[in-house]
Design a protein around this motif. Structure first.
Motif, PDB file in Angstrom:
ATOM      1  N   GLY A 138       0.813  -1.218   0.000  1.00 51.10           N
ATOM      2  CA  GLY A 138       0.000   0.000   0.000  1.00 51.10           C
ATOM      3  C   GLY A 138       0.839   1.258   0.000  1.00 51.10           C
ATOM      4  N   GLY A 139       0.166   2.389   0.049  1.00 51.93           N
ATOM      5  CA  GLY A 139       0.867   3.658   0.038  1.00 51.93           C
ATOM      6  C   GLY A 139      -0.073   4.825  -0.141  1.00 51.93           C
ATOM      7  N   SER A 140       0.475   5.945  -0.546  1.00 52.99           N
ATOM      8  CA  SER A 140      -0.295   7.181  -0.690  1.00 52.99           C
ATOM      9  C   SER A 140       0.031   7.846  -2.018  1.00 52.99           C
ATOM     10  N   VAL A 141      -1.011   8.205  -2.760  1.00 55.42           N
ATOM     11  CA  VAL A 141      -0.873   8.997  -3.980  1.00 55.42           C
ATOM     12  C   VAL A 141      -1.382  10.399  -3.692  1.00 55.42           C
ATOM     13  N   ILE A 142      -0.604  11.393  -4.083  1.00 57.82           N
ATOM     14  CA  ILE A 142      -1.021  12.790  -3.936  1.00 57.82           C
ATOM     15  C   ILE A 142      -0.973  13.427  -5.317  1.00 57.82           C
ATOM     16  N   THR A 181      -9.009  11.316  -9.190  1.00 61.65           N
ATOM     17  CA  THR A 181      -8.640  11.034  -7.797  1.00 61.65           C
ATOM     18  C   THR A 181      -9.737  10.239  -7.100  1.00 61.65           C
ATOM     19  N   ARG A 182     -10.978  10.649  -7.289  1.00 64.23           N
ATOM     20  CA  ARG A 182     -12.103   9.946  -6.657  1.00 64.23           C
ATOM     21  C   ARG A 182     -12.231   8.521  -7.210  1.00 64.23           C
ATOM     22  N   TYR A 183     -12.053   8.384  -8.516  1.00 62.66           N
ATOM     23  CA  TYR A 183     -12.116   7.066  -9.149  1.00 62.66           C
ATOM     24  C   TYR A 183     -11.048   6.139  -8.569  1.00 62.66           C
ATOM     25  N   ASN A 192      -4.799  -1.108  -0.566  1.00 60.11           N
ATOM     26  CA  ASN A 192      -4.388  -0.276   0.566  1.00 60.11           C
ATOM     27  C   ASN A 192      -3.647   0.979   0.110  1.00 60.11           C
ATOM     28  N   ILE A 193      -4.074   1.521  -1.016  1.00 58.83           N
ATOM     29  CA  ILE A 193      -3.509   2.770  -1.525  1.00 58.83           C
ATOM     30  C   ILE A 193      -4.576   3.849  -1.393  1.00 58.83           C
ATOM     31  N   ARG A 194      -4.251   4.896  -0.652  1.00 55.72           N
ATOM     32  CA  ARG A 194      -5.186   6.016  -0.565  1.00 55.72           C
ATOM     33  C   ARG A 194      -4.742   7.098  -1.547  1.00 55.72           C
ATOM     34  N   VAL A 195      -5.724   7.825  -2.064  1.00 58.47           N
ATOM     35  CA  VAL A 195      -5.471   8.783  -3.134  1.00 58.47           C
ATOM     36  C   VAL A 195      -6.141  10.105  -2.794  1.00 58.47           C
ATOM     37  N   ASN A 196      -5.359  11.153  -2.773  1.00 54.43           N
ATOM     38  CA  ASN A 196      -5.879  12.493  -2.513  1.00 54.43           C
ATOM     39  C   ASN A 196      -5.357  13.469  -3.565  1.00 54.43           C
ATOM     40  N   ALA A 241      -0.081  10.400   9.744  1.00 54.12           N
ATOM     41  CA  ALA A 241      -1.001  11.373  10.327  1.00 54.12           C
ATOM     42  C   ALA A 241      -2.209  11.613   9.415  1.00 54.12           C
ATOM     43  N   GLY A 242      -2.053  11.312   8.130  1.00 52.47           N
ATOM     44  CA  GLY A 242      -3.156  11.486   7.177  1.00 52.47           C
ATOM     45  C   GLY A 242      -3.809  10.184   6.768  1.00 52.47           C
ATOM     46  N   ALA A 243      -3.650   9.150   7.573  1.00 55.73           N
ATOM     47  CA  ALA A 243      -4.094   7.810   7.184  1.00 55.73           C
ATOM     48  C   ALA A 243      -5.598   7.709   6.929  1.00 55.73           C
ATOM     49  N   TYR A 244      -6.392   8.605   7.512  1.00 62.04           N
ATOM     50  CA  TYR A 244      -7.851   8.532   7.335  1.00 62.04           C
ATOM     51  C   TYR A 244      -8.365   9.607   6.379  1.00 62.04           C
ATOM     52  N   ILE A 245      -7.446  10.277   5.709  1.00 64.51           N
ATOM     53  CA  ILE A 245      -7.821  11.242   4.673  1.00 64.51           C
ATOM     54  C   ILE A 245      -7.692  10.534   3.336  1.00 64.51           C
ATOM     55  N   ASN A 246      -8.802  10.363   2.641  1.00 70.28           N
ATOM     56  CA  ASN A 246      -8.804   9.556   1.428  1.00 70.28           C
ATOM     57  C   ASN A 246      -9.881  10.064   0.481  1.00 70.28           C
ATOM     58  N   GLY A 247      -9.528  10.217  -0.790  1.00 73.06           N
ATOM     59  CA  GLY A 247     -10.490  10.628  -1.792  1.00 73.06           C
ATOM     60  C   GLY A 247     -10.837  12.105  -1.783  1.00 73.06           C
ATOM     61  N   GLU A 248      -9.993  12.910  -1.148  1.00 70.88           N
ATOM     62  CA  GLU A 248     -10.302  14.330  -0.998  1.00 70.88           C
ATOM     63  C   GLU A 248      -9.570  15.186  -2.038  1.00 70.88           C
ATOM     64  N   ASN A 249     -10.192  16.296  -2.372  1.00 69.79           N
ATOM     65  CA  ASN A 249      -9.524  17.358  -3.114  1.00 69.79           C
ATOM     66  C   ASN A 249      -9.419  18.553  -2.178  1.00 69.79           C
ATOM     67  N   ILE A 250      -8.218  18.917  -1.807  1.00 71.86           N
ATOM     68  CA  ILE A 250      -7.999  19.983  -0.823  1.00 71.86           C
ATOM     69  C   ILE A 250      -7.608  21.271  -1.541  1.00 71.86           C
ATOM     70  N   LEU A 251      -8.446  22.264  -1.409  1.00 72.52           N
ATOM     71  CA  LEU A 251      -8.208  23.572  -2.023  1.00 72.52           C
ATOM     72  C   LEU A 251      -7.289  24.386  -1.131  1.00 72.52           C
ATOM     73  N   MET A 252      -6.165  24.818  -1.673  1.00 72.72           N
ATOM     74  CA  MET A 252      -5.160  25.580  -0.919  1.00 72.72           C
ATOM     75  C   MET A 252      -4.948  26.900  -1.634  1.00 72.72           C
ATOM     76  N   ASP A 253      -5.791  27.889  -1.302  1.00 71.48           N
ATOM     77  CA  ASP A 253      -5.794  29.125  -2.090  1.00 71.48           C
ATOM     78  C   ASP A 253      -5.854  30.385  -1.247  1.00 71.48           C
ATOM     79  N   GLY A 254      -5.545  30.271   0.051  1.00 75.79           N
ATOM     80  CA  GLY A 254      -5.559  31.451   0.912  1.00 75.79           C
ATOM     81  C   GLY A 254      -6.940  32.045   1.150  1.00 75.79           C
ATOM     82  N   GLY A 255      -7.983  31.266   0.822  1.00 77.70           N
ATOM     83  CA  GLY A 255      -9.347  31.740   1.032  1.00 77.70           C
ATOM     84  C   GLY A 255      -9.973  32.410  -0.175  1.00 77.70           C
TER      85      GLY A 255
END
Length: 258
Positions: A138-142, A181-183, A192-196, A241-255
Motif C-alpha cells: 500500500g501507500g499514498s498517492v497525492i 482522484t475519486r475514481y 491499501n492505496i489512498r489517493v488524494n 497522520a493522514g491515514a484517514y484522509i482519502n479521496g479528498e480534493n484539498i483547495l489551498m488558495d488562501g481563502g
C-alpha cells in the motif's frame, strides 16, 4: 502515537514527478525535511540532479531519476530503476505537467500534445507507480491539480497585463485529475492505496505588478502562496497522520474561493 511520530517520513520512499519545478521543489524539500527518501523524476536529468544535489548539501536524502511521462517505455524504465535502487515505493506525488498550449487560439495540435502527456501519460505513470505500491502493501498517492480545475478563469486578474488568456488544456486536465482522484480512491482501496488531490492557488513567481495587485486584493490572506505553504499539507497526506484522509480534493488558495 505521538503526533511527531505520525508525521515522520523516515523510511518512506517518495517519488515526486516534476520535482525540479516551482511547486515541485517546495514539495521535495518539505518531504525531505520530514525524513523521507525523495526521488525527483524529470525529463531533464541534469537539472534534476543539480536540484537533488542542492538538497543533499542541506542534509536531505534526495535523488534524481529521468522520466518522460509521455513515453510508456520511459515510465517502465523509471519503475525498474526505483525497484532496483530503492526496493519499494511508499508515496507518489503526481506533479509533472507539460505546458504546450499558451492560449485559447493555439493550434489544436498543441491541445493534443498536452493530452498525450497530461492525460494519457499521467494515467500511465499513475498505474505503474501504484503497481509498485500495491505490491509493497500500500501507500499514498497525492495528485497535484489546481484551483483552475474547479472553476473557470477569473479574467479580471489579467486586466492591464500582457499575460494573455489562460490556456484551455490546463483547465481541462486539472478538472479531470480531480475526478480521477475519486475514481482511483475506490479502485485502489483493495491494494491499501489512498489517493488524494491538492488544488493550489497561485504561487508567487515574480508575476507582473498589475497581476499581483488584481489577484491579491481578492485573497483573504492578501497574497499568493509562498514556497513553504504547501509543505505541511504534503507531509500530512504522505504520512501516517493522514491515514484517514482519502479521496479528498484539498483547495489551498488562501481563502480566494471561500
Amino acid at each position: 502515537m505521538n503526533v511527531k511520530d505520525l508525521l515522520n517520513l523516515k523510511g518512506k520512499v517518495i517519488l515526486v514527478s516534476g520535482g525540479a519545478g516551482s511547486y515541485g521543489k517546495s514539495i521535495v524539500e518539505g518531504l525531505g525535511e520530514a525524513g523521507g527518501t525523495v526521488i525527483i523524476a524529470s525529463r531533464d536529468l541534469k537539472n534534476a540532479e543539480a536540484v537533488a544535489q542542492a538538497f543533499r548539501d542541506k542534509g536531505l536524502d534526495v535523488h534524481a531519476l529521468q522520466v518522460d511521462q509521455g513515453v510508456h517505455e520511459s515510465v517502465l524504465l523509471l519503475k525498474k530503476e526505483i525497484l532496483e535502487s530503492f526496493g519499494k515505493l511508499d508515496v507518489f506525488v503526481n506533479n509533472a505537467v507539460a505546458r504546450p498550449m499558451k492560449g485559447y487560439d493555439d493550434p489544436i495540435e498543441n491541445f493534443a500534445e498536452s493530452m498525450r502527456i497530461n492525460a494519457t501519460g499521467m494515467m500511465d505513470i499513475l498505474r505503474e507507480m501504484c503497481h509498485i505500491m500495491g505490491n509493497n502493501g500500500g501507500g499514498s498517492v497525492i495528485n497535484i491539480s489546481s484551483m483552475m480545475g474547479m472553476k473557470g478563469p477569473d479574467l479580471s486578474n489579467y486586466e492591464e497585463t500582457d499575460m494573455g488568456t489562460p490556456p484551455p488544456d490546463y483547465f481541462f486536465h486539472n478538472g479531470g485529475l480531480i475526478n480521477l482522484t475519486r475514481y482511483l480512491t475506490k479502485v485502489l482501496a483493495p491494494k491499501n492505496i489512498r489517493v488524494n488531490c491538492v488544488s493550489p492557488g497561485g504561487l508567487f513567481n515574480n508575476q507582473p505588478a498589475r497581476f499581483l495587485e488584481n489577484y491579491n486584493k481578492k485573497v483573504p490572506a492578501g497574497r499568493l502562496a509562498n514556497n513553504d505553504d504547501i509543505k505541511g499539507l504534503m507531509v500530512l497526506l504522505a504520512s501516517d497522520a493522514g491515514a484517514y484522509i482519502n479521496g479528498e480534493n484539498i483547495l489551498m488558495d488562501g481563502g480566494l474561493n471561500a
